[in-house]
Design an enzyme around this catalytic site. Structure first.
Site, PDB file in Angstrom:
ATOM      1  N   VAL A   3       0.844  -1.189   0.000  1.00 14.93           N
ATOM      2  CA  VAL A   3       0.000   0.000   0.000  1.00 14.93           C
ATOM      3  C   VAL A   3       0.882   1.243   0.000  1.00 14.93           C
ATOM      4  O   VAL A   3       1.817   1.361   0.794  1.00 14.93           O
ATOM      5  CB  VAL A   3      -0.932   0.016   1.224  1.00 14.93           C
ATOM      6  CG1 VAL A   3      -1.726   1.324   1.287  1.00 14.93           C
ATOM      7  CG2 VAL A   3      -1.880  -1.176   1.177  1.00 14.93           C
ATOM      8  N   LYS A   4       0.592   2.155  -0.928  1.00 19.36           N
ATOM      9  CA  LYS A   4       1.383   3.382  -1.059  1.00 19.36           C
ATOM     10  C   LYS A   4       0.645   4.535  -0.388  1.00 19.36           C
ATOM     11  O   LYS A   4      -0.543   4.749  -0.656  1.00 19.36           O
ATOM     12  CB  LYS A   4       1.568   3.699  -2.537  1.00 19.36           C
ATOM     13  CG  LYS A   4       2.965   4.075  -2.956  1.00 19.36           C
ATOM     14  CD  LYS A   4       2.978   4.400  -4.452  1.00 19.36           C
ATOM     15  CE  LYS A   4       4.365   4.590  -4.971  1.00 19.36           C
ATOM     16  NZ  LYS A   4       4.383   4.960  -6.390  1.00 19.36           N
ATOM     17  N   VAL A   5       1.353   5.238   0.504  1.00 22.94           N
ATOM     18  CA  VAL A   5       0.756   6.404   1.164  1.00 22.94           C
ATOM     19  C   VAL A   5       1.704   7.590   1.000  1.00 22.94           C
ATOM     20  O   VAL A   5       2.924   7.406   0.950  1.00 22.94           O
ATOM     21  CB  VAL A   5       0.494   6.155   2.659  1.00 22.94           C
ATOM     22  CG1 VAL A   5      -0.520   5.034   2.864  1.00 22.94           C
ATOM     23  CG2 VAL A   5       1.792   5.849   3.415  1.00 22.94           C
TER      24      VAL A   5
END
Ligand code: G3P
Length: 224
Positions: free
Chosen positions: A82-84
């Site tokens: 997951v990219k934040v």
């Protein structure tokens, strides 16, 4: 060094994954928008081709919604990272997702203090954008060197430096010299890394000289 492909174009990913040299994929909202396809379908297709980490970026900016989006994205496949974004809310989401065992790629990193915070938040990867710094006349590779120096001086840091926003092969080789663990490269740059005119010229010469022998390796083998 691990090579990730920085695209959501499934045809490019399939073609380059066939080389056996691709360790993962990174996408971002702009790359996904370029496909004109459903985000979850694109991710599912990519994860079916590349077993390594596939970065899928949230679109929210507040922690709670980032968590909901991140958990939904993580369900697509086990290899989703997951990219934040590297913001206070993004790092709060990173900490929670990492504690839940989800891989997290903290993106849009442009300084060493930011990278240190991403590592503190338990990021699997931190993505400093070298090309976008170069684009405005700042020292992109200087940032990569600074982050690698800090991470190498702090043995408890397990976060990997995922060099992003790469514009050409020198960004890759310079990052490798500095000890960055991952380079995520546009398809064009990976193809450029293969190319050298003297390789082409030398191969042509070998094949021309071989043709003059009138021999065939496979025919000789078959005759045994
Ligand atoms: O996908 C993350 C990063 O590599 C994008 O950088 O500058 O090519 O848009 P850029």
């Amino acid at each position: 060094m691990k090579f990730f492909i920085d695209t959501a174009d499934i045809d490019e990913i399939r073609d380059l994954a066939a080389t056996g040299l691709v360790d993962g994929v990174t996408t971002n909202p702009s790359l996904v928008a370029k496909t004109g396809r459903d985000f979850f379908e694109v991710l599912s297709d990519i994860c079916s081709i590349v077993p390594g980490p596939v970065s899928a970026e949230v679109a929210a900016t507040d922690t709670e919604t980032m968590l909901a989006e991140g958990r939904a994205l993580a369900k697509v496949a086990d290899n989703i990272a997951v990219k934040v974004p590297l913001t206070p809310d993004g790092l709060k989401a990173c900490k929670t997702l990492a504690d839940e065992g989800t891989q997290v790629n903290v993106t849009l990193c442009f300084s060493a203090p930011q990278a240190l915070l991403a590592a503190k938040a338990g990021a699997t990867f931190v993505s400093p954008f070298v090309g976008r710094l170069d684009d405005i006349g700042q020292d992109g590779m200087g940032l990569i060197g600074e982050i690698c120096e800090i991470f190498q001086a702090q043995p408890e840091i397990t976060t990997e430096v995922l060099v992003a926003s790469i514009r050409h092969p020198i960004h890759v080789t310079d990052s490798a010299k500095m000890g960055a663990e991952v380079a995520t490269v546009p398809p064009k740059v990976l193809r450029q890394m293969f190319q050298h005119p003297l390789t082409d010229k030398g191969l042509d010469a070998f094949l021309n000289d071989w043709a003059k022998t009138g021999q065939s390796i496979l025919k000789a083998k078959a005759a045994e």
